[in-house]
Design a protein around this motif. Structure first.
Motif: not given
Length: 851
Positions: A615-622
């Motif tokens: 989720r942290d990785k996806r948050a960076k993309v978001m």
């Protein structure tokens, strides 16, 4: 006049005696203490005697002063002319400092905290009545009883129905009430079915005498060695036997006050004093009473006009209790307030005006508010006991770590072993669970104290609380100490969720208990907890779906479960939606450590750890996408490419202007163009922070950040429109929030109908019908269906009236939310199609009402 900084010893005794007028030692004790410092007449240096230095505490602890007196300065049990408030209340001239203030903090001499002073009983008066066998009550008790009589008596009458007496006693904190005793005492006072005020006071005297006799019986049960004394542990059991759920901090503090001879044990008279103090303080500690007084006075000042002194409107009890306990107790506060409002609403019909001398009060005085605060805690403790007993399967009175997690889950907290361990250690170090010998098992007493820590932290570990506070400060753009819906949207984008204004406002309403449209740090922390619980529920559901018989994930099941979790992530996790296997699978990557664990059985805590990493990785993309969804990014990319005439991945100013115009953003004036120019520079900075800048050029990611800024501007403009419509339509913020839920529900209904009629190709990207600017709106047909769903009969005449009104306030057969509010006000004021028969009258005219 001795040398500077010194005081004549004789004057020292006078000084201590003067302090005695405010609840400190008597003259004899003062003479002894003064002589103790010098031995012979002389001079006392300022601050002499460590145990009497003010620097050690914000308020002197009278127990320390009494302990310094001779062993037998008075007969055993004789009070020293003091009130119970001595250790919990400064004098009327000294305002209570904030709960967070340190002893060295400067005083804030605003308003005298008289309510707390008035609410405490007089120890000397209680002992005098106890020894003499006389009746009557001290002033604070009498005030408390009279206020309760006014609350429960028949409206329009001066009498109290005898059938109400058991409920009155329960309200006042009496336990194990015997209806036969109540009826016998009441009938002995009056042969009528009701009691007048003075008869009620006589009833309370006699019932209190009966209760004191019962105290004696219970006291003798716990005095196993017939010594005539109870120690602290026995006193805790004594209170529990009487039906109370004592918090150790409150009991310890109370015992220090009532143990008049400082023996460390309580004789019967001191136990009676303990019960009076415990009941009058409603079981709260000094710090809690101070904080409650501060919250009460703050609310009292805000709404003082037209109200009785030291009172708040009955309908504000939910806000009062929530401000005191915290937003995590909002729902419980609402339930408690419903008990009060049920009597208020019932009595409104029977009384002409609130100021009528025979009218039941519509406001809540301090002493009654404190009772309602205690009742909230009683409800909470009842829930705790039910959950504790449910998982104490062997009836041992203990629960282990595994059972504790199950109990917490029942109470709305899904925690990992690591979180439970840290919170247990925090409770142990704080002294709340002072007799906790092991962290592996908890008895009910320690469980209650542990739950107090859970309430303080909302179940978060220390590093998580620090992260939440840092995030709050980051997005509190104006430094106001609050964040609004637009700023909360930024938070969600930062966390990795795509959301729009309507969805964010829906989420905000779940924790915005005062309907201010803003969240402070406590509310924001609660918001994150609710968000976390929904995420954890999704994780648990998917974990259980893929886990084997041993309750763990094995082999490829771990990878599949993590991929499923990513697919099930909703735009906003607070809008709960069951996870489903439907949809294409996307291959995810695991850390080497996680991949290694995948070969071994994977526990739920390990699954959560890996899911949060992803989720942290996806948050960076978001954050790179500025919170826009993949579909929106694809749409923007197509427009960008179409306007990039040079095909070099950047736009000139003229090309950017055309792109913005295509998206509906008008740049008609020099002011608007200047504003866009400033926004563009800010967008370049934000793109650079995400590592996607183009050396000052306007590349695609700069445009994305610019579009987010423009969307935020539009959101704030929309919020202003709604606020203006709310004020003009005379609805309270709470009513407007409820109308917004109705509006959004029917918008979704309208979406389905329009999709069938016009087809998906005519829908705006995202599948929702909207007008210019993407603002959601209802059609005339939707409004007709809405009214009919309420049971209203809408014929052709009503349809024509509705169409005419919509044409007057809206455009092109589109009712946006601000116009929806105005339409609801019109329907209410004109009683359109007899709407009053199906919908309660809303809006008090000042917009200050509370649901």
């Amino acid at each position: 006049e001795p040398p500077a900084g010194l005081l004549p010893a004789a004057h020292g005794a006078c000084c201590l005696t003067e302090i005695g007028a405010r609840g400190y030692p008597s003259s004899d004790a003062a003479q002894h203490l003064a002589g103790e410092h010098v031995g012979v007449p002389g001079e006392i240096e300022a601050g002499a005697g460590d145990r009497h230095e003010a620097a050690d505490a914000a308020v002197y602890d009278p127990a320390e002063v009494v302990a310094a007196a001779p062993p037998e300065p008075r007969a055993r049990g004789e009070p020293q002319g003091c009130y119970f408030t001595e250790d919990s209340e400064p004098s009327a001239e000294e305002p209570i400092p904030p709960a967070s203030a340190s002893p060295a903090a400067p005083a804030q001499p605003e308003k005298e905290t008289r309510p707390l002073i008035k609410s405490m009983p007089d120890a000397e008066a209680i002992l005098e009545r106890l020894r003499s066998g006389g009746g009557g009550f001290d002033e604070s008790t009498e005030t408390r009883l009279r206020a309760t009589f006014q609350r429960y008596r028949d409206p329009g009458s001066k009498d109290l129905d005898k059938g109400q007496l058991a409920g009155v006693l329960q309200f006042l904190g009496y336990m194990h009430i015997d209806q036969a005793d109540v009826q016998r005492i009441a009938d002995g006072i009056s042969g009528y079915a009701t009691l007048e005020l003075e008869e009620f006071m006589k009833f309370m005297e006699q019932y209190t005498e009966l209760e004191t006799r019962k105290y004696r019986e219970v006291f003798e049960q716990f005095d196993e060695d017939n010594s005539g004394y109870l120690d602290t542990e026995e006193a805790m059991k004594f209170l529990s036997r009487l039906g109370h759920t004592p918090l150790r901090s409150a009991v310890d503090e109370a015992i220090r006050l009532v143990d008049l001879d400082q023996s460390g044990q309580l004789e019967f008279e001191e136990v009676v004093l303990l019960m009076h103090l415990y009941r009058h303080s409603e079981g709260f500690t000094k710090a809690e009473l101070q904080r409650f007084t501060s919250v009460f006075e703050e609310m009292d000042r805000i709404i003082q006009a037209g109200m009785d002194e030291d009172a708040v409107p009955a309908e504000k009890l939910t806000s009062l209790l929530t401000k005191f306990y915290g937003v995590d107790k909002w729902e419980t506060a609402q339930k408690v307030s419903e008990d009060l409002m049920a009597t208020v609403e019932k009595n409104k019909e029977k009384q002409q005006v609130a100021r009528d001398e025979d009218a039941v009060p519509l406001s809540v005085q301090f002493s009654e508010a404190l009772v309602w605060a205690r009742r909230l805690r009683d409800k909470e403790f009842g829930d705790y006991r039910e959950a504790f007993d449910k998982f104490d399967s062997d009836g041992s009175g203990l629960i282990d770590r595994h059972e504790l997690r199950e109990v917490l889950n029942t109470l709305g907290y899904t925690l990992t072993d690591r979180a439970v361990e840290e919170l247990l250690q925090r409770a142990q170090k704080s002294g709340a669970c002072c007799h906790m010998k092991s962290l592996d098992e908890l008895d009910y007493d320690n469980f209650i104290h542990f739950m107090q820590v859970m309430s303080e932290t909302d179940g978060f570990m220390e590093h998580e609380l620090q992260s939440i506070a840092a995030t709050f400060r980051k997005f509190d753009e104006d430094g106001s100490g609050d964040i609004d819906a637009v700023e909360l949207g930024d938070v969600l984008h930062h966390m990795g969720y795509s959301s729009n204004l309507d969805e964010v406002q829906n989420l905000l309403a779940k924790v915005d208990y005062d309907h201010s449209g803003l969240l402070d740090l406590r509310e924001f922390t609660r918001f994150v907890r609710l968000h976390r619980e929904t995420v954890m529920a999704s994780m648990r559901s998917i974990f259980n779906e893929y886990a084997g018989e041993g309750g763990v994930l094995e082999g490829e099941a771990a990878t599949e479960a993590l991929e499923h979790l990513e697919e099930s992530d909703s735009v906003s996790a607070l809008r709960s939606r069951p996870a489903s296997r439907a949809g294409p699978s996307r291959q995810g990557s695991m850390t080497p450590a996680a991949a290694g664990r995948a070969k071994e059985p994977l526990t739920f805590d390990q699954f959560v750890e890996e899911a949060e990493r992803r989720r942290d990785k996806r948050a960076k993309v978001m954050r790179k996408r500025a919170g826009f969804s993949e579909e929106e990014i694809e749409h923007f990319q197509e427009l960008f490419d179409a306007h990039d005439t040079q095909k070099d991945g950047t736009l000139e100013v003229s090309e950017l202007t055309k792109l913005l115009t295509t998206l509906g953003f008008k740049l008609r004036t020099a002011k608007e163009q200047k504003e866009i120019s400033n926004m563009l520079e800010d967008a370049k900075v934000k793109a650079d922070e995400q590592g996607v800048a183009a050396n000052g050029e306007v590349n695609f990611w700069v445009v994305v950040q610019l579009l987010r800024t423009l969307h935020k501007k539009g959101d704030r403009s929309e919020m202003d429109r709604v606020a203006k419509a709310t004020q003009e339509s005379r609805f309270s913020p709470g009513e407007a929030a409820e109308f917004q839920e109705v509006f959004m529900s029917w918008y979704e209904t309208d979406l389905g109908v329009n999709s069938e009629e016009h087809g998906d190709e005519e829908m705006q990207m995202g599948g929702r019908p909207s007008d210019e600017g993407g603002r959601k709106a209802l059609t005339n047909a939707s409004m007709v269906r809405l009214f009919r769903s309420l049971g209203m009969k809408i014929d052709s005449r009503h349809r024509a009236m509705l169409d005419a009104q919509i044409d007057e306030i809206a455009e092109r057969d589109r009712v946006e939310f601000p116009e929806f509010l105005r339409l609801m006000r019109w329907a209410t004021d004109t009683n359109f199609a007899d709407v009053s028969k199906v919908v309660p009258q809303a809006g008090g005219g000042d917009g200050a009402g509370e649901n």
